[in-house]
Enzyme design. Structure first.
Site, PDB file in Angstrom:
ATOM      1  N   LEU A 147       1.376  -1.202  -0.099  1.00  0.00           N
ATOM      2  CA  LEU A 147       0.248   0.102  -0.095  1.00  0.00           C
ATOM      3  C   LEU A 147       1.045   1.119   0.348  1.00  0.00           C
ATOM      4  O   LEU A 147       2.058   1.307   0.904  1.00  0.00           O
ATOM      5  CB  LEU A 147      -0.526  -0.035   1.434  1.00  0.00           C
ATOM      6  N   GLY A 158      -0.525   8.705  -1.173  1.00  0.00           N
ATOM      7  CA  GLY A 158      -0.297   9.345  -2.267  1.00  0.00           C
ATOM      8  C   GLY A 158       0.808   9.242  -3.620  1.00  0.00           C
ATOM      9  O   GLY A 158       0.996   9.689  -4.054  1.00  0.00           O
ATOM     10  N   SER A 171      -0.988   9.931  -6.171  1.00  0.00           N
ATOM     11  CA  SER A 171      -1.301  10.869  -7.388  1.00  0.00           C
ATOM     12  C   SER A 171      -0.537  11.651  -8.181  1.00  0.00           C
ATOM     13  O   SER A 171      -0.788  12.085 -10.320  1.00  0.00           O
ATOM     14  CB  SER A 171      -2.448  11.960  -7.067  1.00  0.00           C
ATOM     15  N   GLY A 177       4.722  12.161  -8.865  1.00  0.00           N
ATOM     16  CA  GLY A 177       5.407  12.698  -8.633  1.00  0.00           C
ATOM     17  C   GLY A 177       6.357  10.944  -7.910  1.00  0.00           C
ATOM     18  O   GLY A 177       6.160   9.708  -8.000  1.00  0.00           O
ATOM     19  N   ILE A 178       7.010  10.874  -6.618  1.00  0.00           N
ATOM     20  CA  ILE A 178       7.362   9.837  -6.259  1.00  0.00           C
ATOM     21  C   ILE A 178       6.573   8.843  -6.294  1.00  0.00           C
ATOM     22  O   ILE A 178       6.675   7.141  -6.335  1.00  0.00           O
ATOM     23  CB  ILE A 178       8.636   9.761  -5.658  1.00  0.00           C
ATOM     24  N   GLY A 179       4.947   8.772  -5.010  1.00  0.00           N
ATOM     25  CA  GLY A 179       3.948   8.045  -5.058  1.00  0.00           C
ATOM     26  C   GLY A 179       4.012   7.475  -6.453  1.00  0.00           C
ATOM     27  O   GLY A 179       3.428   6.105  -6.720  1.00  0.00           O
ATOM     28  N   SER A 183      13.398  12.790   3.651  1.00  0.00           N
ATOM     29  CA  SER A 183      13.684  13.686   3.177  1.00  0.00           C
ATOM     30  C   SER A 183      15.319  14.614   3.766  1.00  0.00           C
ATOM     31  O   SER A 183      15.794  14.182   4.554  1.00  0.00           O
ATOM     32  CB  SER A 183      13.079  14.960   2.985  1.00  0.00           C
ATOM     33  N   TYR A 186       8.515  22.169   7.723  1.00  0.00           N
ATOM     34  CA  TYR A 186       9.305  20.724   6.562  1.00  0.00           C
ATOM     35  C   TYR A 186      10.103  20.254   7.587  1.00  0.00           C
ATOM     36  O   TYR A 186       9.921  19.093   7.946  1.00  0.00           O
ATOM     37  CB  TYR A 186       9.015  21.139   5.590  1.00  0.00           C
TER      38      TYR A 186
END
Ligand code: NAP
Length: 281
Positions: A8, A11, A13, A15-17, A141, A154
């Site tokens: 699973l 995120g 939708s 980029g990286i996901g 990150s 962040y």
């Protein structure tokens, strides 16, 4: 219960996901590609069709700041597949600013998505991951190791992720679950655009911080010119999914490795893990 391994990913939708979902499916995983708005699945489904893995990619709704959506999604996965072998905590969002120019609620919102979202998904998935002797992989990150100007909220959230996962890793290992954090440097995803930053408006209210903010934003633009692609950043995540024993900490590029090496002596986390695992056995 399916005999195939199930992952699973949050995120997915963009980029990286998205790239991780495609990579996992190509590596043979049944991939539960989750997103908070399933109306944004078009790019993922198109990529899945192009790579001929559409039959292995299942889109489900999951908003990491909504615990009910996490529980509902996991219930569906268990009902349909009977197992969960990996959770990839990827969902996250940028937050540019400095404390005097932000409200405490702004900082809380950055913590909600980047930290508490990870906590909530991990907590809900762990019973299933224990049953499968699986793994948790969390996209942190380089900002989870090295604090960066105008990224206080962040970086605080990503530092929290690193501390949380580094503490969890030896405990999870006692019940057969591997824990890994992945540290990308700049990646050419929707990360910057998704923040919808109104730069002139931000500079207008920046007061004494305006020159520093302008310098930082200029540097960020040039840093992102040499960014990795999402597929390049996803490759080590797929390696961590498939490795017999993934390391605790992985940087996604030489550049990311050089950057965190400024503060890290224990680049792959093995020294700390070797030490802390002795505390729980
Ligand atoms: P991205 O293209 O903006 O992707 C972020 C994803 O997270 C999107 O799918 C977004 O969905 C989703 N998301 C945001 N809030 C969510 C929520 N509450 N629930 C579920 N999903 C949510 O950026 P990315 O670069 O691929 O980011 C992926 C991860 O990499 C993040 O954790 C980020 O912090 C980390 N990272 C990125 C970079 C970089 O330079 N790009 C560097 C280091 C680390 P929506 O489409 O609905 O917004």
């Amino acid at each position: 219960m399916t005999s195939e391994k199930t992952a699973l990913i949050t995120g997915t939708s963009s980029g990286i996901g998205l790239a991780t979902a495609i990579g996992a499916a190509r590596a043979g995983w049944i991939t539960i590609a989750t997103m908070r708005d399933t109306g944004k699945a078009e790019a993922l489904l198109k990529a899945a069709a192009e790579h001929k893995v559409a039959d292995r990619v299942q889109v489900k709704r999951l908003d990491v700041v909504d615990s009910e959506s996490i529980a509902a999604c996991l219930d569906e996965v268990m009902a349909e597949h009977g197992r969960l072998d990996a959770l990839v905590n990827n969902a996250g969002a940028a937050k540019t600013g400095t404390v005097e120019l932000m409200s405490v609620d702004d900082v809380r919102a950055a913590m909600e998505v980047n930290f508490f979202g990870v906590v909530a998904a991990t907590r809900a998935a762990l019973p299933h991951l224990r049953a499968a002797q699986g793994r948790v992989i969390t996209v942190s990150s380089v900002g989870g190791v090295l604090g960066q100007p105008f990224n206080e909220a962040y970086c605080a959230a990503k530092f929290a992720v690193e501390g949380f996962m580094e503490s969890l890793a030896p405990v999870a290992a006692t019940v057969g679950v591997d824990v890994t954090v992945v540290e990308p440097g700049p990646v050419a995803s929707e990360f910057v655009a998704n923040q919808n930053l109104d730069i002139p408006a931000l500079l207008d209210v920046a007061g004494p911080y305006a020159p520093a903010l302008e310098a930082y934003l200029g540097l960020r633009r040039s840093v992102f010119e040499g960014a990795q692609t999402p597929t390049e950043a996803a490759a080590p995540i797929i390696d961590a999914l498939t490795a017999a024993r993934p390391p605790f900490r992985i940087q996604t590029s030489e550049r990311a490795r050089d950057f965190v090496a400024t503060t890290l002596a224990d680049l792959d986390g093995s020294a700390v893990q070797t030490l802390t695992r002795t505390w729980v056995r």
